[in-house]
Design a protein around this motif. Structure first.
Motif, short mmCIF file in Angstrom:
data_model
loop_
_atom_site.label_atom_id
_atom_site.label_comp_id
_atom_site.label_asym_id
_atom_site.label_seq_id
_atom_site.Cartn_x
_atom_site.Cartn_y
_atom_site.Cartn_z
N ILE A 185 0.84 -1.20 0.00
CA ILE A 185 0.00 0.00 0.00
C ILE A 185 0.87 1.25 0.00
N THR A 186 1.99 1.21 0.70
CA THR A 186 2.89 2.37 0.76
C THR A 186 3.43 2.70 -0.62
N LYS A 187 3.88 1.69 -1.35
CA LYS A 187 4.39 1.92 -2.71
C LYS A 187 3.31 2.52 -3.60
N THR A 188 2.11 1.97 -3.51
CA THR A 188 1.02 2.44 -4.36
C THR A 188 0.60 3.86 -3.99
N ILE A 189 0.54 4.15 -2.72
CA ILE A 189 0.21 5.51 -2.26
C ILE A 189 1.25 6.50 -2.80
N ASN A 190 2.52 6.13 -2.71
CA ASN A 190 3.58 7.02 -3.19
C ASN A 190 3.45 7.27 -4.70
N ARG A 191 3.11 6.23 -5.46
CA ARG A 191 2.91 6.41 -6.90
C ARG A 191 1.72 7.33 -7.18
N LEU A 192 0.62 7.10 -6.49
CA LEU A 192 -0.57 7.93 -6.69
C LEU A 192 -0.32 9.37 -6.26
N GLN A 193 0.47 9.54 -5.22
CA GLN A 193 0.84 10.89 -4.78
C GLN A 193 1.70 11.56 -5.85
N GLY A 194 2.63 10.81 -6.42
CA GLY A 194 3.47 11.34 -7.49
C GLY A 194 2.68 11.73 -8.73
N GLN A 195 1.56 11.04 -8.95
CA GLN A 195 0.69 11.35 -10.09
C GLN A 195 -0.26 12.51 -9.78
N GLY A 196 -0.26 12.97 -8.53
CA GLY A 196 -1.10 14.10 -8.14
C GLY A 196 -2.50 13.73 -7.70
N PHE A 197 -2.78 12.44 -7.50
CA PHE A 197 -4.13 12.00 -7.12
C PHE A 197 -4.35 12.02 -5.60
N LEU A 198 -3.27 11.86 -4.83
CA LEU A 198 -3.37 11.78 -3.37
C LEU A 198 -2.38 12.73 -2.72
N GLU A 199 -2.66 13.02 -1.45
CA GLU A 199 -1.70 13.76 -0.64
C GLU A 199 -1.67 13.18 0.76
N LYS A 200 -0.51 13.25 1.38
CA LYS A 200 -0.34 12.80 2.76
C LYS A 200 -0.35 14.03 3.66
N ARG A 201 -1.04 13.88 4.79
CA ARG A 201 -1.05 14.95 5.79
C ARG A 201 -0.76 14.33 7.15
N ALA A 202 -0.01 15.04 7.96
CA ALA A 202 0.27 14.56 9.31
C ALA A 202 -1.04 14.47 10.09
N SER A 203 -1.15 13.45 10.88
CA SER A 203 -2.34 13.27 11.71
C SER A 203 -2.41 14.34 12.78
#
Length: 158
Positions: free
Chosen positions: A66-84
């Motif tokens: 899931i981490t790899k996939t999240i990073n790819r989707l973030q790189g594509q501009g579809f997702l963003e990570k935010r600190a809790s």
């Protein structure tokens, strides 16, 4: 049911699942998504702001995957990570505006694949199929699966 019939039925189940996933994957690829990314996007569309661990559990994959996939989707501009807000060590994953717009493309790809898969089946047959597949899924989910052998793990990661 004879052993031969059961083996044939399982073969058809495997082949059908593979064909359905391939058909969906080719449609998703036209929108810039790879197999499995759609599941993360749809899970976030239903419940935005999940942690990677929650997403992995919900989708049924391992956290490193899931981490790899999240990073790819973030790189594509579809997702963003935010600190809790509750735990600075934890990140929550959110759809971006581009990601929200892409949900329509994912849903359209799903509908087209479903339409193709269920072509020639009336509503009653579709309902029966769904019930039978639910039973098979429940049977398989109720029994703990043995750990994968090392060669199976290598094949899974390819």
């Amino acid at each position: 049911m004879t052993r031969t019939t059961r083996i044939a039925a399982m073969g058809r189940l495997h082949a059908t699942a593979r064909l359905a996933r391939t058909a969906l994957a080719s449609r998703l690829l036209t929108h810039g998504f790879y197999a499995g990314q759609d599941q993360i996007m749809l899970a976030l569309d239903r419940d935005d702001g999940q942690t990677p661990g929650q997403l992995a559990s919900r989708i049924g994959v391992r956290p490193p995957t899931i981490t790899k996939t999240i990073n790819r989707l973030q790189g594509q501009g579809f997702l963003e990570k935010r600190a809790s807000a509750n735990d600075g060590r934890q990140a929550n994953i959110y759809l971006t505006e581009v990601g929200r717009q892409a949900i329509r493309d994912i849903e359209k790809s799903l509908r087209k694949t479903e339409k193709l898969a269920f072509k020639g089946l009336d509503k009653k047959e579709q309902k029966t199929l769904a019930k039978l597949l639910s039973r098979i899924e429940a049977n398989l989910s109720a029994t703990p699966l043995p750990p994968l052998e090392e060669d199976e793990l290598l094949e899974e990661e390819r």
